[in-house]
Write a protein that holds these residues in place. Structure first.
Motif, PDB file in Angstrom:
ATOM      1  N   PRO A   1       0.806  -1.223   0.000  1.00  0.00           N
ATOM      2  CA  PRO A   1       0.000   0.000   0.000  1.00  0.00           C
ATOM      3  C   PRO A   1       0.838   1.270   0.000  1.00  0.00           C
TER       4      PRO A   1
ATOM      5  N   SER B   1     -11.763   5.943  10.545  1.00  0.00           N
ATOM      6  CA  SER B   1     -11.126   6.387   9.299  1.00  0.00           C
ATOM      7  C   SER B   1     -10.802   5.236   8.361  1.00  0.00           C
TER       8      SER B   1
ATOM      9  N   LEU C   1      -6.468   5.180   3.126  1.00  0.00           N
ATOM     10  CA  LEU C   1      -6.430   5.528   1.708  1.00  0.00           C
ATOM     11  C   LEU C   1      -5.490   4.621   0.926  1.00  0.00           C
ATOM     12  N   SER C   2      -4.305   4.337   1.518  1.00  0.00           N
ATOM     13  CA  SER C   2      -3.355   3.522   0.763  1.00  0.00           C
ATOM     14  C   SER C   2      -3.893   2.107   0.582  1.00  0.00           C
ATOM     15  N   MET C   3      -4.623   1.599   1.584  1.00  0.00           N
ATOM     16  CA  MET C   3      -5.197   0.260   1.425  1.00  0.00           C
ATOM     17  C   MET C   3      -6.311   0.283   0.391  1.00  0.00           C
ATOM     18  N   MET C   4      -7.094   1.367   0.413  1.00  0.00           N
ATOM     19  CA  MET C   4      -8.175   1.479  -0.571  1.00  0.00           C
ATOM     20  C   MET C   4      -7.587   1.481  -1.985  1.00  0.00           C
ATOM     21  N   LEU C   5      -6.508   2.257  -2.193  1.00  0.00           N
ATOM     22  CA  LEU C   5      -5.865   2.297  -3.511  1.00  0.00           C
ATOM     23  C   LEU C   5      -5.365   0.915  -3.904  1.00  0.00           C
TER      24      LEU C   5
ATOM     25  N   TYR D   1     -13.870   3.639   6.969  1.00  0.00           N
ATOM     26  CA  TYR D   1     -14.542   4.568   6.064  1.00  0.00           C
ATOM     27  C   TYR D   1     -13.991   4.466   4.645  1.00  0.00           C
ATOM     28  N   PHE D   2     -12.666   4.320   4.511  1.00  0.00           N
ATOM     29  CA  PHE D   2     -12.079   4.293   3.177  1.00  0.00           C
ATOM     30  C   PHE D   2     -12.061   2.903   2.555  1.00  0.00           C
TER      31      PHE D   2
ATOM     32  N   ILE E   1       4.874   0.342  11.052  1.00  0.00           N
ATOM     33  CA  ILE E   1       4.313   1.262  10.045  1.00  0.00           C
ATOM     34  C   ILE E   1       2.823   1.555  10.274  1.00  0.00           C
ATOM     35  N   PRO E   2       1.957   0.517  10.367  1.00  0.00           N
ATOM     36  CA  PRO E   2       0.539   0.862  10.550  1.00  0.00           C
ATOM     37  C   PRO E   2       0.259   1.512  11.905  1.00  0.00           C
TER      38      PRO E   2
ATOM     39  N   ILE F   1      -5.793   8.049   8.333  1.00  0.00           N
ATOM     40  CA  ILE F   1      -6.342   8.431   7.035  1.00  0.00           C
ATOM     41  C   ILE F   1      -5.426   7.938   5.911  1.00  0.00           C
ATOM     42  N   VAL F   2      -4.107   7.992   6.131  1.00  0.00           N
ATOM     43  CA  VAL F   2      -3.165   7.546   5.100  1.00  0.00           C
ATOM     44  C   VAL F   2      -3.206   6.018   4.983  1.00  0.00           C
TER      45      VAL F   2
ATOM     46  N   LEU G   1       2.242   3.725  13.464  1.00  0.00           N
ATOM     47  CA  LEU G   1       2.671   5.117  13.511  1.00  0.00           C
ATOM     48  C   LEU G   1       2.014   5.955  12.431  1.00  0.00           C
ATOM     49  N   ASN G   2       1.648   5.332  11.330  1.00  0.00           N
ATOM     50  CA  ASN G   2       1.083   6.082  10.223  1.00  0.00           C
ATOM     51  C   ASN G   2      -0.277   6.675  10.610  1.00  0.00           C
ATOM     52  N   ALA G   3      -0.605   7.801   9.996  1.00  0.00           N
ATOM     53  CA  ALA G   3      -1.916   8.394  10.237  1.00  0.00           C
ATOM     54  C   ALA G   3      -2.992   7.457   9.700  1.00  0.00           C
TER      55      ALA G   3
ATOM     56  N   THR H   1      -4.067  14.714  11.994  1.00  0.00           N
ATOM     57  CA  THR H   1      -4.509  14.010  10.793  1.00  0.00           C
ATOM     58  C   THR H   1      -6.005  13.692  10.773  1.00  0.00           C
TER      59      THR H   1
ATOM     60  N   ILE I   1       0.523   4.057  -2.893  1.00  0.00           N
ATOM     61  CA  ILE I   1       0.162   5.466  -2.669  1.00  0.00           C
ATOM     62  C   ILE I   1       1.295   6.378  -3.151  1.00  0.00           C
TER      63      ILE I   1
END
Lengths: 274, 265
Positions: free
Chosen positions: A24, B202, B113-117, B205-206, B102-103, B109-110, B105-107, A210, A28
């Motif tokens: 992912p 979040s 979105l990155s999983m949705m993409l 939602y995505f 990574i998951p 929303i990011v 600490l990451n925001a 965020t 992105i």
């Protein structure tokens, strides 16, 4: 030989990491660095320089800082008081402060909307008392109120935990050597809880920076945070490349702020204490 | 004395800040007036409507399913992973843990979105229950691993090896020796994963499709449209569930601690 066999147990997780954690990020990044035709471009990242986006980013940073500072000011004394109460009552009090956290995140936002609305509970109360009403719904004040409410436990718990670990012997030793309350606080309590404070700051600052749901529901479209800009780029403009580019910028801000905080932690929490 | 009073007042104010919103929701759930916050008499009709509303009951069911399934799968996968990571060399361990962070600490929303993409553009999956489940397992995994790994580090490696030398199969040795020592970590990882999954907005939602809703996303959609009073009734019920669950856990753990104290004596 035996070790190799056990290492294989992490195999499915390794596949998961590659497929659902690393891929992912790659995807992105790909979207952020290409345009809708798939050609390389930096414009999605540089789009942060657009005045509207820049304004949203600064507002997000400002609200996140305000929210973090308020949380810290509220949480530190609270953790001290919690730490002082007797063992038996401590469990109950910690329980009382954790319980609201278990309410659904959305319902907590709903509750604040009912409180802060122009014809909401607070204003109805003020009206009956003959006092002037407040007008804070759909402003950043309302957003900060709700953010503090939502993220306060993330600040209280790490500070409380680091405080509970301080050995009472250290405090008593300092007192025996003639330190007053103020000295004990600044020389012992504060340095030893610094790591808790820092993890608290990270745990509040990052979600505050965020989030998009709180500003969306309490800001009435007037409080545009960077999260709202990204969400709208995806769901309203369907410009996935732009949304990805801004997401990468947001990610950089998160990483930088965390790096800054943990660098500080090493100085303050490690050798610097003694 | 003055200090004590000041402390009491401070605790009281924070308590008010934390509980006032919840009390307001609970009171409004019994209020027989649809739009205004003024009191229009006592009613239970919002509760009645709540159970008749298939949108709400569906979201409730989805939330329970996603929460339990993702926490359970993440716990199995994460515990196995922790055992594997524990057996690795330091360098590989660092790489695995870096990716695990990574998951965490990451925001949100990011991550969402990155999983949705990934799902839509890269894997050509249709967004729905499966994609939400994958996303939830992904952000639950770090909580399990980071709870189990410290317990594994505390285990004495030699007892496990000794069991194997004495002829125990690895599986038997695991359940007799390692499992009792890491059980608490696995359990707290599972609970944490459940909490995170239940409260997530979040990422769900995505990654959710049009037809799928958890409670969080359903309430969000309703609030965008204008508040419906059934939501207050829902809050009251969810608050009661949280209260009962936490009470049960609290009493469970304090009883365990009492047992431990007794053992020591």
């Amino acid at each position: 030989m035996r070790k190799l066999g056990r290492q294989l147990l992490a195999g499915p997780y390794l596949v998961w990491i590659i497929g659902f954690i690393l891929l992912p990020v790659v995807v992105i990044l790909y979207f952020a660095l290409t345009n809708s035709e798939g050609d390389f471009t930096l414009s999605n990242i540089l789009a942060i320089g657009d005045p509207i986006h820049l304004k949203a980013l600064f507002l997000s940073l400002r609200l996140a800082v305000v929210c973090t500072v308020i949380c810290l000011i509220l949480a530190y004394p609270l953790a001290m008081i919690l730490n002082k109460t007797g063992r038996k009552r401590q469990n109950l009090i910690v329980f009382i402060f954790i319980l609201p956290m278990w309410m659904n995140f959305m319902l907590r936002i709903l509750a604040w909307r009912m409180l802060l609305n122009n014809n909401g509970v607070i204003n109805t109360l003020l009206e009956t008392l003959g006092l002037p009403t407040l007008n804070i719904i759909n402003t950043s004040t309302a957003v900060v109120f709700c953010m503090v409410y939502d993220f306060l436990p993330f600040m209280v718990l790490p500070i409380y935990n680091s405080m509970a670990r301080i050995s009472q012997d250290v405090v008593e030793a300092a007192r025996d050597l003639g330190a007053g309350s103020v000295t004990v606080f600044f020389k012992i309590i504060l340095p030893l809880t610094l790591s808790g404070v820092i993890s608290g700051i990270i745990m509040v600052f990052v979600p505050a920076l965020t989030s998009f749901a709180i500003s969306d529901l309490l800001g009435g479209g007037k409080v545009m945070l960077i999260g709202n800009v990204i969400e709208q780029a995806f769901n309203q403009q369907f410009n996935w490349n732009l949304g990805s580019g801004l997401s990468i910028v947001l990610m950089i801000f998160v990483v930088v702020s965390m790096a800054l905080m943990s660098a500080h932690d090493k100085e303050g929490g490690g050798a610097g204490v003694w | 004395m003055v200090k004590k009073t000041a402390e009491r007042i401070y605790l009281g104010l924070i308590f008010l800040f934390l509980y006032l919103p919840i009390v307001v929701l609970i009171v409004l759930s019994f209020n027989d007036s649809k739009t205004r916050v003024q009191w229009g008499g006592f009613t239970l009709k919002w509760y009645q409507n709540l159970f008749d509303n298939s949108m709400i009951t569906n979201a409730f069911g989805t939330t329970i399913f996603i929460t339990l399934a993702s926490a359970l799968l993440a716990t199995v996968l994460g515990t196995l992973a922790a055992i594997g990571i524990h057996a690795m060399r330091a360098k590989n361990q660092a790489i695995m843990l870096g990716a695990t962070n990574i998951p965490l600490l990451n925001a949100d929303i990011v991550t969402g979105l990155s999983m949705m993409l990934l799902f839509v553009r890269f894997m050509d999956l249709e967004l729905g229950m499966a994609t939400v489940l994958i996303a939830h397992i992904t952000f639950n995994l770090p909580y399990v691993i980071l709870n189990v790994l410290p317990k594994l580090k505390q285990c004495n490696q030699n007892t496990y090896e000794a069991a194997l030398d004495l002829g125990a199969t690895p599986l038997y040795a695991f359940f007799k020796i390692i499992w009792p020592q890491i059980r608490a970590g696995v359990f707290s990882g599972f609970l944490m994963a459940m909490t995170m999954s239940m409260d997530d907005f979040s990422i769900t939602y995505f990654t959710k499709g049009a037809g799928v809703n958890t409670l969080s996303t359903m309430i969000y959609t309703q609030m965008k449209r204008g508040v419906i009073p059934e939501m207050y009734a829902l809050s009251t019920i969810l608050f009661l569930i949280a209260l009962l669950l936490l009470l049960a856990m609290n009493f469970g753990s304090s009883r365990k601690e009492k047992m431990k104290m007794r053992e020591r004596i």
